[in-house]
Structures are given as C-alpha cells and as structure tokens.
Design a protein around this motif. Structure first.
Motif: not given
Length: 423
Positions: A255-257, A261-267, A273-275
């Motif tokens: 899901s988008d959420k 959340e997973k992108v924010n873990v890397y951030t 995260g998006w890169e």
C-alpha cells in the motif's frame, strides 16, 4: 491508458539512466580460512571436476563458446553425459532444431539434469495430445523452456496456453480480439490483457514470460494493476529493464502507506529512501528488522555509520547481505588476509563475491606466492584487494599465475586456483 504509455516512453527516453556495477551472487554459503585448505579444497575439487566436464560437454555437444559454457556451468554441473545425451536426443526426436535446443539449454540448463524418459518425455507428449502442433510445441518451449519445469498436467497446460496467446499476439495486430476471446473477468483474461499491455509498453518477452508462468500477483487483477502500472511509469522506470518489473511487483504488493514507511526507514538511517528504491526496487521488500540488523552487523565489525553509509552508496546490496556471510567474509579478508578494514569501505562489492568459488581460491594463490617470497618488492607484499578479487579470472591468472616462467610453479598455482589440490 495508451496515452500514459506514450507519455511514459517519451519521458523515459529523456532520462539519463545511471549505470550500476554488476552485483555478484549475494547469498552463498561461505566458510573461514582455517577450514579452507582442510575442508573446502575437497568440495572445490569435486565441484571443479564436474564444472570442467560440464564445460567440455556444452562446448562439444552444443557448440557453445567456452565463456558461455563456463557461465552455464555455474548453474548446473554434472560428471557423466548419459542423462544429458538422453535429453538432447529427446528434443531432437520431437522436432527441435539444434539452434532451438541450444537456446533451451542456455536459458534453462537444469533440464540436462531432468530424467528424459520419466519427466520430460511425458510432458512433451501431453502437450502434443491436447492439440499442440509440432511447430507450436517447438516454438513455445524454445521461447519459454521453464514451462517444462511445471508440475501437473493442468498447470502445464494452463501456462502453455498463456505463452501461446502472447506468441500469437506478436503475429497479430488485433490484440483486442485475442483478449475478448477469453472468458471476461477470468484470471486468464486479466493476466493475458495485462501482459499484452506491458508488451505494448516495451517490456521485452524475456521479462514477460516469467510473469506468465508464475502465480505472482504483479500481472493479476485489473484496477489494482492499472493503478500500480501508472505509478511505476510516472516514477520513470525504464520498461525495457528488469527494474521496471521489480518496481511493479513492489508497488502492486504494498500500500502507499507501507511503501512510505519503508522509504522512511532508509531515510532515518541517512539515505535517500526514494533514490534507494529507484536504484534497487527490490530493497523495499526488506523488513525494517532486516535493515536494522544489517546496520548492526556492520557496526559490530568495527565499521562506523559513515563508513557503512559510504559502502551502501557504492554497493547498495550491502543491506541485503546476511549477517553470517558478512561476518565470515569480512573476518576472512581482514583477519586472515590482513587487508585493512578501510579496504572494504572502498571496495564493498567484494562482500558480494562467492566465498567458495572466488574469494578462497584466489586468496590461496596469493598466500602461496607470499610464502614463496614472490610478491612485490619485498617478496611477501600483499597486493590491493581490487587486483585480487575484482578482476576477471583471466586477468587474475595473467597477473598472478601465468606470468611465471617456472612451469612447475604455474601448474602448482593453477591446481590451487582450481581447487584440485589434495587437502
């Protein structure tokens, strides 16, 4: 939807894609240097024997180049030709041409290990019995040999039909007619429609067919699929690459959420995260626990957070390596070979190399040369890690083995390199 496709194509053509270094196999069994000469040499010797026979067989029976045969031997290995001969004979008896057989073995070499009489033969005969012509059979199996890996006649027949529709679509301009001939709303209609849409977008058949013969959700459904496809196109993924399909799988399954959340873990760990997602979409499938465990593993080995960040920037698959492998490889290279830890920071890709097939044999050669006083100005000078592990086999052998005039020494080093020495 088709206007989106055209827009996606134009935007993709304008983008300048980054070229990434090839990732080696990441999750292979490894062992420490102390057991390398006592235990590993035995398995290396046996494995090398099978590999050498396989290479010779592929070159002699199918006309493959040595380089291609060596690549295939990493995926399948055998020491006798009986079963392989039976498989090749079976294909020829069913009308497969030599080029088609070569293509089948190149793409799915494990078929050489399958029982021709009890497994392959019945599957080919089943497909012929349900109406497939000889030419259809040879064309479809040549395109997607992994169909023969399916178990059960019902499953085999269903996926054969899927592939047949796509191949026929390549020869027809009326795609809507093909889709409308299938039961509306059925899983088959959804999958064929979605795959044909991906085909129009530019996804090559080599990436489409694996989707057809799997139960993956990436090409199932309708509304969810179209929504996910739009997102992947807007994100700018190139449909001609495997990353496009990987991204579609991730977007389709999360899901988008959850994605955010997973992108924010890397951030939170200091990465973009998006890169990370754009470079390696599959990494978004890792759980937060796995990501944090990876960080802790590197920190426990003495790497700083800045060093870990540098390693991930240059070799993102670091995050996907198992803790056990990282510890074994890093311990071997730093403690046993005496390369400084900072060397791994500069060359993190070496942690992705196969311990048994690449790291240990090459390091055994270097250790032997050092013990004989034949390396560098001092005689026992440890060469740069990149020269030892990152070069191709040919480059390594030319630099550390074949350059010597002493043929007995060359033979000894080759024996160590191939793992044919006694333990």
């Amino acid at each position: 939807m088709y206007s989106l496709i055209l827009h996606g194509r134009r935007s993709i053509e304008l983008q300048k894609w980054r070229k990434l270094a090839d990732s080696a196999n990441l999750l292979q069994n490894a062992f420490a240097f102390s057991s390398a000469r006592a235990v590993a040499d035995v398995s290396l010797r046996d494995g090398r024997k099978g590999k050498n026979f396989t290479v010779s067989y592929l070159v002699g029976s199918l006309g493959f180049t040595t380089k291609l045969a060596e690549s295939i031997s990493r995926r399948v290995s055998f020491e006798v030709n009986g079963n392989a001969d039976s498989v090749l004979s079976l294909f020829r008896s069913h009308g497969f041409t030599d080029p088609q057989i070569s293509s089948i073995i190149m793409n799915y070499p494990r078929l050489l290990m399958v029982d021709a009489e009890k497994s392959l033969g019945p599957k080919l005969n089943f497909l012929l019995s349900r109406g497939a012509s000889s030419s259809e059979l040879t064309e479809i199996v040549s395109e997607v040999p992994k169909i023969l890996g399916k178990k059960g006649e019902k499953t085999l027949g269903r996926y054969y039909d899927f592939v047949k529709v796509v191949i026929e679509a390549d020869k027809s301009s009326n795609l809507k007619k093909i889709c409308h001939s299938l039961p509306q709303g059925s899983k088959q209609e959804n999958k064929i429609r979605n795959v044909l849409l991906l085909r129009d977008l530019g996804v090559p058949k080599r990436l489409l067919f694996p989707l057809l013969i799997s139960d993956a959700q990436a090409v199932c459904g309708k509304e969810k699929f179209e929504e996910s496809l739009k997102k992947v196109v807007v994100m700018g993924f190139d449909p001609t690459t495997a990353k496009f399909v990987q991204a579609l799988r991730i977007v389709q399954g999360l899901s988008d959420k959850t994605m955010l959340e997973k992108v924010n873990v890397y951030t939170r760990l200091g990465f973009d995260g998006w890169e990370m997602f754009n470079r390696y979409p599959i990494f978004l499938a890792l759980s937060e626990k796995n990501i944090l465990n990876s960080v802790e593993t590197f920190l426990s080995l003495g790497f700083s957070r800045d060093e870990f960040a540098k390693m991930v920037k240059h070799f993102p698959p670091c995050i996907g390596l198992s803790a056990e492998l990282v510890k074994k490889k890093a311990g071997f290279l730093v403690k046993k070979m005496n390369w400084p830890r900072t060397t791994l920071v500069s060359h993190p890709a070496v942690l992705g190399y196969d311990m048994e097939k690449r790291i240990v044999p090459r390091c055994n050669v270097i250790k032997t040369l050092m013990s004989k006083g034949l390396l560098g100005e001092t005689g026992n000078e440890l060469p740069p890690i990149g020269c030892v592990l990152k070069n191709t086999d040919k480059e390594f052998l030319n630099r550390f083995v074949r350059k010597f005039d002493d043929q007995e020494l060359v033979a000894e080093l080759m024996t160590i390199f191939t793992g044919d020495c006694a333990s």
